[in-house]
Design a protein around this motif. Sequence first.
Motif, mmCIF file in Angstrom:
data_model
loop_
_atom_site.group_PDB
_atom_site.id
_atom_site.type_symbol
_atom_site.label_atom_id
_atom_site.label_comp_id
_atom_site.label_asym_id
_atom_site.label_seq_id
_atom_site.Cartn_x
_atom_site.Cartn_y
_atom_site.Cartn_z
ATOM 1 N N GLU A 24 9.132 6.622 -8.010
ATOM 2 C CA GLU A 24 8.843 5.673 -6.920
ATOM 3 C C GLU A 24 9.587 6.060 -5.650
ATOM 4 O OE1 GLU A 24 8.277 1.420 -7.810
ATOM 5 O OE2 GLU A 24 9.915 1.046 -6.450
ATOM 6 N N HIS A 25 10.809 6.508 -5.802
ATOM 7 C CA HIS A 25 11.621 6.847 -4.626
ATOM 8 C C HIS A 25 11.247 8.194 -4.012
ATOM 9 C CE1 HIS A 25 14.848 3.985 -6.410
ATOM 10 N NE2 HIS A 25 13.896 3.342 -5.801
ATOM 11 N N GLU A 74 9.607 10.794 -1.868
ATOM 12 C CA GLU A 74 8.971 10.539 -0.562
ATOM 13 C C GLU A 74 7.482 10.871 -0.553
ATOM 14 O OE1 GLU A 74 11.219 12.625 2.391
ATOM 15 O OE2 GLU A 74 13.055 11.506 2.016
ATOM 16 N N PRO A 96 3.584 11.060 -2.209
ATOM 17 C CA PRO A 96 2.756 10.312 -3.160
ATOM 18 C C PRO A 96 2.651 11.031 -4.498
ATOM 19 C CG PRO A 96 1.635 10.495 -1.044
ATOM 20 C CD PRO A 96 2.853 11.375 -0.973
ATOM 21 N N ALA A 139 4.446 5.500 -10.365
ATOM 22 C CA ALA A 139 3.644 6.403 -9.545
ATOM 23 C C ALA A 139 2.849 5.587 -8.530
ATOM 24 C CB ALA A 139 2.704 7.212 -10.427
ATOM 25 N N ASP A 140 2.198 6.282 -7.586
ATOM 26 C CA ASP A 140 1.478 5.575 -6.536
ATOM 27 C C ASP A 140 0.039 5.284 -6.922
ATOM 28 O OD1 ASP A 140 3.503 5.560 -4.291
ATOM 29 O OD2 ASP A 140 3.562 7.636 -4.952
ATOM 30 N N ILE A 141 -0.610 6.267 -7.536
ATOM 31 C CA ILE A 141 -2.015 6.133 -7.900
ATOM 32 C C ILE A 141 -2.133 6.512 -9.370
ATOM 33 C CG2 ILE A 141 -4.327 7.086 -7.498
ATOM 34 C CD1 ILE A 141 -3.459 7.555 -4.566
ATOM 35 N N ARG A 142 -2.948 5.768 -10.102
ATOM 36 C CA ARG A 142 -3.156 6.033 -11.513
ATOM 37 C C ARG A 142 -4.636 6.322 -11.745
ATOM 38 N NH1 ARG A 142 0.649 3.109 -10.479
ATOM 39 N NH2 ARG A 142 -0.796 1.619 -9.567
ATOM 40 N N VAL A 199 1.373 -4.276 -9.780
ATOM 41 C CA VAL A 199 0.450 -3.152 -9.723
ATOM 42 C C VAL A 199 -0.982 -3.610 -10.017
ATOM 43 C CG1 VAL A 199 -0.212 -1.161 -11.147
ATOM 44 C CG2 VAL A 199 2.037 -1.226 -10.077
ATOM 45 N N SER A 218 -7.414 3.575 -10.870
ATOM 46 C CA SER A 218 -8.460 3.425 -9.853
ATOM 47 C C SER A 218 -9.701 4.271 -10.128
ATOM 48 C CB SER A 218 -7.935 3.678 -8.437
ATOM 49 O OG SER A 218 -6.896 4.594 -8.397
ATOM 50 N N LYS A 255 3.404 5.498 2.321
ATOM 51 C CA LYS A 255 3.960 5.205 0.990
ATOM 52 C C LYS A 255 5.189 4.300 1.095
ATOM 53 C CE LYS A 255 6.242 6.971 -3.133
ATOM 54 N NZ LYS A 255 6.326 7.934 -4.220
ATOM 55 N N GLU A 256 6.081 4.679 1.982
ATOM 56 C CA GLU A 256 7.341 3.939 2.102
ATOM 57 C C GLU A 256 7.111 2.490 2.537
ATOM 58 O OE1 GLU A 256 10.455 4.430 1.529
ATOM 59 O OE2 GLU A 256 11.391 2.828 2.708
ATOM 60 N N LEU A 287 4.400 0.651 2.322
ATOM 61 C CA LEU A 287 3.712 -0.129 1.287
ATOM 62 C C LEU A 287 4.692 -0.588 0.204
ATOM 63 C CD1 LEU A 287 0.337 1.807 0.860
ATOM 64 C CD2 LEU A 287 0.587 -0.576 1.561
ATOM 65 N N ASN A 288 5.560 0.298 -0.231
ATOM 66 C CA ASN A 288 6.519 -0.093 -1.269
ATOM 67 C C ASN A 288 7.481 -1.166 -0.776
ATOM 68 O OD1 ASN A 288 5.408 1.565 -3.180
ATOM 69 N ND2 ASN A 288 7.031 3.093 -3.182
#
Lengths: 277, 277, 277, 277, 277, 277
Positions: E109-110, E112, E114, E134-137, E167, E196, E228-229, E231-232
Amino acid sequence: MSTYTPKHFTVTFPQEYIAHVEINRPQKLNAFFEEMWLELRTLFETLSPDPSVRVIILSGTGKAFTAGLDVQAASTGLLAPNETGDPARKAAHLRRHISSFQACISAIEHCEKPVIAAMHGFALGLAVDIATAADIRICAADTRFAVKEVDIGLAADIGTLSRLPKVVGSFGWVKDVALSARLFGADEALRVGFVSSVFEDKEVMVQGALEMAGLIASKSPVAVQGTKEILNWSRDRPVEDGLRYTSVWNSAALQTQDVQTALLSGIQKRKATFEKL
Amino acid sequence: MSTYTPKHFTVTFPQEYIAHVEINRPQKLNAFFEEMWLELRTLFETLSPDPSVRVIILSGTGKAFTAGLDVQAASTGLLAPNETGDPARKAAHLRRHISSFQACISAIEHCEKPVIAAMHGFALGLAVDIATAADIRICAADTRFAVKEVDIGLAADIGTLSRLPKVVGSFGWVKDVALSARLFGADEALRVGFVSSVFEDKEVMVQGALEMAGLIASKSPVAVQGTKEILNWSRDRPVEDGLRYTSVWNSAALQTQDVQTALLSGIQKRKATFEKL
Amino acid sequence: MSTYTPKHFTVTFPQEYIAHVEINRPQKLNAFFEEMWLELRTLFETLSPDPSVRVIILSGTGKAFTAGLDVQAASTGLLAPNETGDPARKAAHLRRHISSFQACISAIEHCEKPVIAAMHGFALGLAVDIATAADIRICAADTRFAVKEVDIGLAADIGTLSRLPKVVGSFGWVKDVALSARLFGADEALRVGFVSSVFEDKEVMVQGALEMAGLIASKSPVAVQGTKEILNWSRDRPVEDGLRYTSVWNSAALQTQDVQTALLSGIQKRKATFEKL
Amino acid sequence: MSTYTPKHFTVTFPQEYIAHVEINRPQKLNAFFEEMWLELRTLFETLSPDPSVRVIILSGTGKAFTAGLDVQAASTGLLAPNETGDPARKAAHLRRHISSFQACISAIEHCEKPVIAAMHGFALGLAVDIATAADIRICAADTRFAVKEVDIGLAADIGTLSRLPKVVGSFGWVKDVALSARLFGADEALRVGFVSSVFEDKEVMVQGALEMAGLIASKSPVAVQGTKEILNWSRDRPVEDGLRYTSVWNSAALQTQDVQTALLSGIQKRKATFEKL
Amino acid sequence: MSTYTPKHFTVTFPQEYIAHVEINRPQKLNAFFEEMWLELRTLFETLSPDPSVRVIILSGTGKAFTAGLDVQAASTGLLAPNETGDPARKAAHLRRHISSFQACISAIEHCEKPVIAAMHGFALGLAVDIATAADIRICAADTRFAVKEVDIGLAADIGTLSRLPKVVGSFGWVKDVALSARLFGADEALRVGFVSSVFEDKEVMVQGALEMAGLIASKSPVAVQGTKEILNWSRDRPVEDGLRYTSVWNSAALQTQDVQTALLSGIQKRKATFEKL
Amino acid sequence: MSTYTPKHFTVTFPQEYIAHVEINRPQKLNAFFEEMWLELRTLFETLSPDPSVRVIILSGTGKAFTAGLDVQAASTGLLAPNETGDPARKAAHLRRHISSFQACISAIEHCEKPVIAAMHGFALGLAVDIATAADIRICAADTRFAVKEVDIGLAADIGTLSRLPKVVGSFGWVKDVALSARLFGADEALRVGFVSSVFEDKEVMVQGALEMAGLIASKSPVAVQGTKEILNWSRDRPVEDGLRYTSVWNSAALQTQDVQTALLSGIQKRKATFEKL
């Protein structure tokens, strides 16, 4: 007027709108066991909506405000030696027990009416949990305080560690007294802002508490109760959230007749009388 | 330089980069009515991005900083007697009114430049809402303060109850003065940390404010304005959120030429000159 | 016992369970450059879980606690003149750099054991970032403090602005010193609650720190470490969240044998001995 | 009825209590430049307290809801090439500019009345910022959406990144569309919950919006406006804070005559008529 | 390019700016033991600032993404039978162990850049902790998922319970799968928004991941990493805090040359080339 | 087993560890009046710590889950016509009343054991407040739902507005149904994730609930109860706070014997038996 009669507390009404609650187990320096904190909760939940009560003074009979937890009683309860058994299941029981105990003391904070903790003699351990849940703290010059819990092997868990950093300004001092369990006196308590006044002895202090309570009781209860609630809410949240909550709260409160009453009595230089709440 | 000319405030520029705003309705002890707080907002929103302003001093003309709300004016407005009518609809109007009033005073907090509230004489009610929205509070020895609102039947709703617990350390003292509406003086204000300095009289205080402002104005405006912003953000949030916000803020701010200018002037022992911001 | 040997710090164990960390670059008034804060992190991460350590004292060798950032070293690093190049890419590098630097100093706060910052001589800039991450702050009478960063053109970004408002009570005082970068002495530091004790000189202060550390080290480490953790958690969150976290924490901690040990030694009036943690 | 007349929007009142706002720059696919978002703010701030308005429909004239930012106009403003100059000072200007822009779009969220965004044709970039600030989103079957900002080199900064994760359920989908800037259609928008209904074409959609608006406008405005406000507050806060805010809000709102009116009309099976708010 | 070479992961660079990390312990269905999650952390901390990496794909070699925790290995470590000993001291060790384990997974997650989790075969227990960080699955049609932890007697503690409710949209579905540990397939995962996209098999999925990664990698890295940042950050905080953080972030990011590059290439209808970050 | 016998609910134990609570006022479509929600609270507070209960099913007898508030009863209580009298004092009574009502429904959320709301027939108004406080929602195909409150002139104040946005993913859908009070059916409820399964009729649904409950009841109660608690905590807080709470919670929970029991029974492919909790 409230008719709940606890066993370990005396409740008197020394003046209109003022309830004086005294912890009353002097033979044990007002040390608490479970029945007492359950009573404390019921008592404050009873006083909270009572329209004949506007301010509450909380003090102790005998030689102490309270010496804290009755360790002897606790040693067969919450602090009983660890029997073998599943640690996770024991943890579940402890969580329930601690949460229930916390809720009893939080009844003072949740009480709609301001509470003045008036302390003398000893104010140890649980005394600080109780005092930090009150709104105003005063003491007699002889009072000896301590966040005593580390001395019995535990982190204070009934409110002191959550509230003390929000009640006084110096976080370093909070850590000093909470990590060392050392005694501190009335002067130090005043200097760091833990108490707001020190009186020469218990009698004078109770008199002082009555005067302070009398002053608050003479104000609009709509204004006073709103002030307590908004201050507690704002303490824990960003300024913006405090402001919004205030405007929603006052959208009802400002419709009170008390504003006209207060304005008029101000102009006429006479004492206002406000309807019960 | 800002050219907005309010009716009830005077704005002077006694020194480069310093704006001195004076509340100017001395015949009424600078008591506020609606037009004034709307002006206050516009004024601070104008000064906020003005590159020729780096610090703002806010004080009062005549015998008081401000005696607070002009109760007479309010009694036909916000505090007007409750006409019959739907309480829910009245509440909607009151919410809008209070929120708008709050936003006017918050303009001081949101102003990008540090604001020094310099108080003398009377600083009652709304005076405390205003002062807690400022960054630094100083006063003359004669100042008499009060969180006056409960005396007119209401919980202070323009910021005092949300900001005062974050401005001073002793939450018990905050409740004491907010619940009793009692007067307190400069010494007490200093002791609890509500003001950071007390001066012998108004004249000396304004001189003191100017010196403090001059010192701040001599620093890099990038550094000063970042410091105000980050302190306000951090006050309301967990330390971790404060740290992260700081690193994002400074990722732009550290690219300033001011760092080199400051370092060089430090080495050369001469006064640095910083570009406007 | 920990065997990590940093270059710029000395670590001694003057007494059972007490680690004494000294910043050791006296020829430069203990000014920090990057290698040092990386070492500081590793050092505290090593001491944190070390069962033979219960309290840590942090002080400086020579004439200062620390004069702060080694500006000369920084001027070729973090504070290097702004080369041309994409400001957004430079910002990304600065964010990483600042975040990493912050994490090094936060290692003091995250250390499971209480840390006493014992300051003397100069305690400037980064010294305040470090001190606010510690649990208790004490100083020698000669200490000169400053939140120095605006003097080099930047907002303090390694923790001072996020932690100082939570460490002392007067937000106005915080802004005063942070916006002006002015020096303040031990008396002022004590008055506002930044330090909890002032000692006549460094030697006496170190002795005082040892006594305080000895007292804390004599308590149950389960109780002490829980107290530090819960206080830090509660500082940043609403009282209700603090109470809940406490009850979950103590559901394991109360199962310790230390409670019995402490109770028994209390009854028998002898010193308790607690198992390592 | 509101008399503000914006240049780039048309406002009609197709039915009692319903305002229909149309973005009206069809020759540029309703692309926004600064004057437009300033107008948008003023418009919604005017409609917000207007008692003759209970629901607002927001749609676009011509072939698109809006194609987003007018990039050509922006390229001489917010997105102008980076001139040399102090990056920290440029950052200050950008912050002010972005914050002001955000506040304009947030006027839709802060509007006391529900806003239905009815989209067709193109809904790109700023369109999503606008739509997420509305309460309900519907669209025509031909609508093509994109979180377009990364395609012009920037992270969406006018609300999409803050609101989209709270508007739809799948955080992975949010990242997918926000990181790739890819187009998505009405079906996908419906599937993920970004819109709640899809209509065959613009005309039918506007009709659908009017029916939905008509239904909402027929309810008690006290109930409807309270519902919008409490939902927005609760979305961002713990359940406990949502519950408390609700009880404070409804302590005024439940005093409305509308409850009796609604109950009575329910019993009598006839349409209720509610006083303006 | 990063030169760190983990033992249990393969890292390839199938395309410019795209790193493909494969969990590589196929003989054990990629089940994790401690050395592996420590490597995972180091790996993502290495890739995070690497300018030659813009997107990361994470998948598994062999027949599974990962079957989760290697229970056999854990049964002599974290899940070892409870020896007698002080439960509070054991709790301290467990807290350290769990926190360290969590930090390893949070490195995803941290990071930088995606991260696309591309899953096939089995994705059980720890697989869900990893995927939610993770960002996208995305997944292959044959994937079988389970929040498996209650089946081995514990509440999932490495991130699933904290991240899964943020999520996907249906909190009831989260509780259903987390309380029952039941298997669910790709269709269900798609329907609730956990993934997705679903691809027919692993090969096609990896191809799909590469296309998605390629698209993202073709955008401005300043824009992508900011997206990314922000949004989190926004996911976890009120909208107002998200908006403010965005404006501070973009005050540096908008100064990038990438905006001009992107605009120009848009006008010229050619592929933009962005400087490394 | 719990022996509390409410008047308006039946409690049966159809299977080991499963309690089935039925709302039992079928002649009024299970509409609630005050006595009932007080009973509901007591009932769930009794079941919460009962070691013979691991899962609770909540359904309704007769033709409905519940038609919501008994409006007739309420019209002489909470919704009574507004008598003249001080609106601020009336507000105080309403706050107490609403808060107490909310606390009764929150007892379902605070119950340590998972609660499955199994709905059929009508699920209107208060039904949604109740269902959102449960952990899992399922329904029969015939169920008709509505967030009905605006139809009686008020914003839903017993939990729907605070919990529904956190229970389903589409905030626009939440506003749609909450602002319009329109009916929606089982299919829509499934599509938006409000329920996780739809069954053909009530009988089949109850059977389905029993199977789901049986599955959950067969797992370690330490794991199941920890999972519910951590999910609820995490829903309302940043991921980092969720992770930390989890590690503190599991530092006690992982010491359970259940882990060994579960692992062993997994290896031996037989049903595990777990000690009561």
